[in-house]
Design an enzyme around this catalytic site. Sequence first.
Site, mmCIF file in Angstrom:
data_model
loop_
_atom_site.group_PDB
_atom_site.id
_atom_site.type_symbol
_atom_site.label_atom_id
_atom_site.label_comp_id
_atom_site.label_asym_id
_atom_site.label_seq_id
_atom_site.Cartn_x
_atom_site.Cartn_y
_atom_site.Cartn_z
ATOM 1 N N ASP A 40 0.834 -1.205 0.000
ATOM 2 C CA ASP A 40 0.000 0.000 0.000
ATOM 3 C C ASP A 40 0.871 1.259 0.000
ATOM 4 O OD1 ASP A 40 -2.840 0.957 0.467
ATOM 5 O OD2 ASP A 40 -1.901 1.884 2.201
ATOM 6 N N GLU A 47 14.519 -15.444 0.722
ATOM 7 C CA GLU A 47 14.806 -16.519 1.689
ATOM 8 C C GLU A 47 13.775 -17.639 1.578
ATOM 9 O OE1 GLU A 47 14.635 -14.659 5.523
ATOM 10 O OE2 GLU A 47 16.144 -13.168 4.968
HETATM 11 C C1 GLC Z 1 -4.159 3.027 -0.638
HETATM 12 C C2 GLC Z 1 -5.394 2.166 -0.529
HETATM 13 C C3 GLC Z 1 -6.523 3.031 -0.087
HETATM 14 C C4 GLC Z 1 -6.192 3.633 1.258
HETATM 15 C C5 GLC Z 1 -4.885 4.394 1.201
HETATM 16 C C6 GLC Z 1 -4.364 4.706 2.567
HETATM 17 O O1 GLC Z 1 -4.246 3.936 -1.642
HETATM 18 O O2 GLC Z 1 -5.644 1.518 -1.732
HETATM 19 O O3 GLC Z 1 -7.726 2.320 -0.033
HETATM 20 O O4 GLC Z 1 -7.210 4.495 1.657
HETATM 21 O O5 GLC Z 1 -3.877 3.642 0.578
HETATM 22 O O6 GLC Z 1 -3.910 3.540 3.194
#
Ligand code: GLC
Length: 562
Positions: free
Chosen positions: A212, A272
């Site tokens: 993310d 790993e």
């Molecule tokens: C990313 C995710 C989104 C979230 C953001 C903050 O873009 O896809 O859904 O709100 O990160 O974590």
Amino acid sequence: MTLEPAPADTRTAPWWADAVIYQVYPRSFADADGDGMGDLPGITARLDHLARLGVDALWLSPFYLSPQHDAGYDVADYRQVDPRFGTLADFDALREKADALGIRTIVDLVPNHTSSEHVWFQQALASAPGSPERDRYLFRDGRGPDGAEPPNNWTSVFGGPGWTRVPDGQWYLHLFDVTQPDLNWHNREVVAEFDDVLRFWLDRGVAGFRVDVAHGLVKHPDLPDWDGHTAMVEGTTRADGADPIEEHVPAPMFDQDGVHEIYRHWNEVLAEYDGDRMMVAEAWVEPAPRLAKYVRPDEMQQAFNFEFLIEGWDAAGMARAVENVMSANEAVGAPTTWVLSNHDVVRHASRFGLADPTHRPPGIGPDDEQPDAGVGLRRARAATLAMLALPGSAYLYQGEELGLPEATQLPAEVRQDPTFVRSGGAELGRDGCRVPLPWQAGAPAYGFSPTGASWLPQPAAFADHAVDVQEGVPGSTLELYRQLTALRRQLRLGTGTMAWADVHAPDEGVLAFTTEGVLVVLNASGRSFELPAGAELLLASVPDAVDGGALAPDTAVWLRLP
Ligand code: GLC
């Protein structure tokens, strides 16, 4: 021109190079316990759906312990399952059943920020400025008299200020919600903790991670003022109107070169383990060569190619995205990825039904232009047909195999996306693409939950899209997706190379390429288009796509070259 992704040979290429990966959004897939929120046992009970869809892997959006201020992207404990979603034993059962069905499991990793309820942030709040506890996050003194002004002018991606002040006067950075404090990736404890989190899930048998906000972990060391704003679904705009693609100067909170050191290190951690474990970067980075840095041989295996998604229903734009991303990836020897929908954008079946089908509104509400559902779905099926033939790996978002539209009539009071509140309603946010799935047209909550509860209300139109309505029905979107994945595998599409076909005419609205002996033609021209004579029809996006040798508008086909 021939575009050659690498590696081209499936016998030696890792599994993910041409994989079809299905995104499961746990809140909205299937609810086993009837509380209106999807859960892991619900997913396990419905894994047969994924097996019949013929996908290679599933990616689970976050199911970790979380106060759910950003639908689970605010993680309070990276090693625990939130009781709303189940237990670790439920996770193991899901992963084992998926493995038995030949489906790998990828989990979401949220390293840019924790929840404000994470024990580290609670310790930081309880500790003094300058303490080791505060150093795990980005705490700073304010500016101006008494430090009453934030340390810089950054805004949150969700709207409003990017800094919040704590009682002793210091400020902490949150690029997203106030409950999502950004971590300090120069802190060695942070690095060590995430190594451990990676190993925790790798030991539990996951095939990889969707990372993310992969472009956000490292900030410019000076935290300089910046007059642009980055919005969740609209991307980055600079206040001076400069084009970020032309100038290649990333915003000071994103795509800093320091992030690559982190991914080189994680690459070693994954190495790993056996079985070609992988990482896919969620990095809204432009232009393509900068994104390609994330998939250099010693970094991540994949990055979402959002350029293709951003272009919308436009043959010239799609062609441009294909060329840009494939040539940038070729330069680093990485296969590419394709995606049209996810939990952060308006579903492509609805975007493509807008008067301007390249428009990406930040949500659609009752007062907005309503998409033409028929036109949108017809185009969405055509675009998916083209996407699933392109070399590389493809990501599907739950519900697109049902042709689900965006929910565009959600009233303000049910909206839960923090974007809606933080932008004062200016951005409706992402709830419209997150509505629970319809499984059975005649059941409570269309079969999503046994009680009829649903954390977001489902539109009545979902009944027509329910799995049981489409099952076995020739020409249904569900059956089309099943045919697409089966034929893709049989014809080895997704591997090898592609070349623009003689009939490729993007400026006239026709996208056409050849790959693995197949000719793919997508017609976004608004007129019917004469197909080359003698080609055998393999698959069409809608049953009546080809009539008397001509391809109807808003359709696409796979043809066998004579
Ligand atoms: C990313 C995710 C989104 C979230 C953001 C903050 O873009 O896809 O859904 O709100 O990160 O974590």
